[in-house]
Design a protein around this motif. Structure first.
Motif, PDB file in Angstrom:
ATOM      1  N   LYS A 189      -5.029  12.642   0.749  1.00 40.65           N
ATOM      2  CA  LYS A 189      -6.016  11.754   0.123  1.00 40.65           C
ATOM      3  C   LYS A 189      -5.839  10.300   0.545  1.00 40.65           C
ATOM      4  O   LYS A 189      -6.701   9.462   0.270  1.00 40.65           O
ATOM      5  CB  LYS A 189      -5.908  11.842  -1.408  1.00 40.65           C
ATOM      6  N   ILE A 190      -4.733   9.969   1.200  1.00 36.23           N
ATOM      7  CA  ILE A 190      -4.446   8.581   1.582  1.00 36.23           C
ATOM      8  C   ILE A 190      -5.406   8.130   2.679  1.00 36.23           C
ATOM      9  O   ILE A 190      -5.602   8.821   3.675  1.00 36.23           O
ATOM     10  CB  ILE A 190      -2.983   8.452   2.057  1.00 36.23           C
ATOM     11  N   LYS A 191      -5.964   6.946   2.516  1.00 40.55           N
ATOM     12  CA  LYS A 191      -6.951   6.428   3.472  1.00 40.55           C
ATOM     13  C   LYS A 191      -6.286   5.724   4.655  1.00 40.55           C
ATOM     14  O   LYS A 191      -6.689   5.898   5.803  1.00 40.55           O
ATOM     15  CB  LYS A 191      -7.887   5.438   2.765  1.00 40.55           C
ATOM     16  N   ASN A 192      -5.260   4.907   4.396  1.00 38.10           N
ATOM     17  CA  ASN A 192      -4.595   4.148   5.449  1.00 38.10           C
ATOM     18  C   ASN A 192      -3.773   5.095   6.328  1.00 38.10           C
ATOM     19  O   ASN A 192      -2.857   5.769   5.850  1.00 38.10           O
ATOM     20  CB  ASN A 192      -3.694   3.076   4.819  1.00 38.10           C
ATOM     21  N   ASP A 221       0.835  -1.205   0.000  1.00 46.14           N
ATOM     22  CA  ASP A 221       0.000   0.000   0.000  1.00 46.14           C
ATOM     23  C   ASP A 221       0.869   1.254   0.000  1.00 46.14           C
ATOM     24  O   ASP A 221       0.577   2.229  -0.704  1.00 46.14           O
ATOM     25  CB  ASP A 221      -0.918  -0.006   1.227  1.00 46.14           C
ATOM     26  N   LYS A 237      -0.236   7.017   5.498  1.00 48.40           N
ATOM     27  CA  LYS A 237      -0.232   8.488   5.449  1.00 48.40           C
ATOM     28  C   LYS A 237       0.892   9.052   6.317  1.00 48.40           C
ATOM     29  O   LYS A 237       1.586   9.992   5.918  1.00 48.40           O
ATOM     30  CB  LYS A 237      -1.584   9.032   5.921  1.00 48.40           C
ATOM     31  N   GLU A 296       0.831   4.114  -3.022  1.00 46.20           N
ATOM     32  CA  GLU A 296       0.574   5.537  -2.791  1.00 46.20           C
ATOM     33  C   GLU A 296       1.762   6.386  -3.235  1.00 46.20           C
ATOM     34  O   GLU A 296       1.589   7.477  -3.785  1.00 46.20           O
ATOM     35  CB  GLU A 296       0.252   5.792  -1.323  1.00 46.20           C
TER      36      GLU A 296
END
Length: 509
Positions: free
Chosen positions: A291-294, A179, A298, A183
């Protein structure tokens, strides 16, 4: 006795030096000595040789008297092995220890020496074992936590700086590396597209071409640095002359490519120390990180951005740590012995640091143990350690409250030496973190006068008195300190503790 005219190759020099000083000296190390004028190059590329006598003289001057002179100053109980001078920088900044620069940290080998289970003539007993909980109430960049993880110990860090806590926690977090890489790829692609509308990369490439030609002519390697080392050139005068000579060419390029050297305001660190173009790139990447979800992904990519922008400040290479005045033009660089330039884009550093970070995290994954490590943000003088840990990691808090903390391994601030928040001012500006400079113990801005020393003694005493409430009965505290003002006997007395041993070491850096 070495024959004066005896010439050897770089490979032969590497082998001889390794045997001579009892420490690995690579061909790259020898090439460095040639490049930076420490020893003279004889012959052309492909058949380079050096004088064995000159190499002998270099190592004699560099090594012979260091240990003796420091023993004279500090006494015969100085343990030279604790200088760890046999390690290269890549080993003292191994894996995640170099995820982000940090002024004032100790090397991991020192932590490991006292935490692990070996004994020797100097360290005659062990103090910690696997499964113990180690506390670092001045966690800084998280070195103690990282080494505890390697050694199979749990560790709690505490730091008043939210940025320090972020960096320390990022070092011990186990990531979904797929992930993180995804990203990084997304942001790098977006940054490339963003830069298509800018002339900065094209400008930098052109400027580098100009610098390469100029430096080859006026600062040839290694001849220039050798002449400098021999005192044949007045560096200040010659460097100033060449600076002046290059400036018109530089300013023409700036005008041709419409480069904006300064921002319109200089109110904050980010305003003052970055060109307009770099500031726009920083903001672009930061917006992409948002904008990163994790959450873990992030955080680690935010640390990569922080590391990147630290390297892109508008300063000379010699002033990276001190920051004297923003620089906006080409300049003579005493560190590199040639003309250098400020940066105009973050892209190359961003690409370099993203790759480096992935490699370091992957490497550390093979060393980590299934133990707990976490850094709390707070004041070590007053924090309720177990209660704060319960909010951050309930499982670790439960273990800690039952098992208690075995002791401390930490390097407290040295009085009047570093402003810990200010060294990462760029990160506080960008991330909007709250600064708590007033809670620092012994900061630079308070000086080293009587009041500063008394405040320092009180601060350290309060930390120890607060932390010992969470310890086992038979605890051990290791504090790495340069106690030139003899404050620690008073600190120990104030904390109802006693200094049972002092391990003297010479710090090479």
């Amino acid at each position: 006795m070495i024959e004066t005219e005896e010439l050897i190759t770089i490979k032969e020099a590497s082998e001889w030096a390794t045997q001579h000083i009892g420490k690995v000296v690579t061909t790259s190390n020898i090439s460095y000595l040639i490049q930076y004028g420490r020893i003279k190059k004889i012959g052309s590329n492909g058949s380079t040789q050096i004088s064995k006598q000159e190499l002998f003289n270099y190592y004699k001057a560099y090594n012979v008297n260091r240990e003796i002179s420091w023993r004279d100053q500090l006494g015969n109980d100085l343990n030279w092995a604790l200088s760890f001078e046999q390690y290269k920088e890549s080993e003292t900044t191994k894996h995640v220890h170099r995820l982000h620069p940090y002024k004032g940290k100790f090397i991991p080998q020192l932590v490991e020496y006292f935490l692990d289970d070996h004994t020797d003539n100097f360290k005659t007993q062990t103090y910690f074992k696997k499964g113990d909980i180690v506390l670092d109430p001045f966690s800084g960049s998280g070195t103690t936590m990282v080494q505890s993880c390697e050694l199979g110990m749990h560790a709690i860090g505490i730091d008043v700086s939210v940025f320090n806590a972020l960096v320390g926690n990022c070092k011990v977090t186990q990531y979904d590396l797929a992930d993180v890489q995804t990203e990084i790829n997304r942001i790098t692609k977006a940054l490339k597209e963003f830069l298509l509308n800018s002339h900065t990369l094209e400008f930098e490439d052109k400027l580098l071409q100009v610098l390469n030609v100029f430096n080859n002519e006026f600062f040839p390697v290694p001849e220039y640095k050798y002449r400098l080392a021999q005192g044949q050139i007045d560096e200040n005068k010659y460097g100033a002359e060449k600076e002046k000579e290059l400036l018109p060419v530089y300013h023409k390029l700036v005008a041709d490519y419409h480069i904006k050297l300064r921002q319109d305001k200089s109110d904050t660190f980010l305003d003052k120390w970055y060109s307009q173009h770099i500031r726009e790139e920083i903001q672009f990447v930061f917006d992409e990180i948002r904008k990163i979800k994790n959450a873990d992904t992030k955080k680690i990519i935010s640390v990569i951005l922080s590391r990147t922008i630290r390297s892109c400040r508008a300063t000379t290479h010699a002033d990276l740590a001190t920051l004297v005045e923003p620089i906006t033009a080409t300049y003579y660089c005493a560190k590199h012995g040639k003309m250098c330039k400020p940066l105009f884009s973050i892209f190359k550093w961003w690409e370099s640091y993203t790759k480096d970070t992935i490699n370091r995290l992957s490497y550390f994954n093979n060393l980590r143990t299934p133990t707990f490590q976490a850094c709390l943000t707070g004041d070590s003088r007053t924090i309720d350690i177990f209660k704060a840990m319960e909010k951050k990691n309930p499982a670790f808090a439960e273990l800690a409250s039952k098992q208690k903390i075995k002791g401390i391994f930490s390097s407290p601030p040295y009085v009047g030496l570093i402003d810990y928040h200010e060294q990462h001012a760029y990160a506080y500006d960008l991330f909007g973190f709250e600064r708590k400079d007033d809670l620092e113990i012994g900061p630079l801005y308070k000086g080293q006068g009587r009041e500063a020393k008394l405040s320092y003694i009180q601060g350290l005493s309060d930390v120890l008195n607060n932390c010992k409430k969470y310890f086992v009965g038979d605890y051990d505290i290791f504090l790495v300190a340069n106690d030139k003002y003899n404050m620690y006997p008073t600190i120990a007395e104030n904390s109802a503790m006693q200094i049972v041993n002092q391990f003297k070491r010479y710090s090479l850096n």
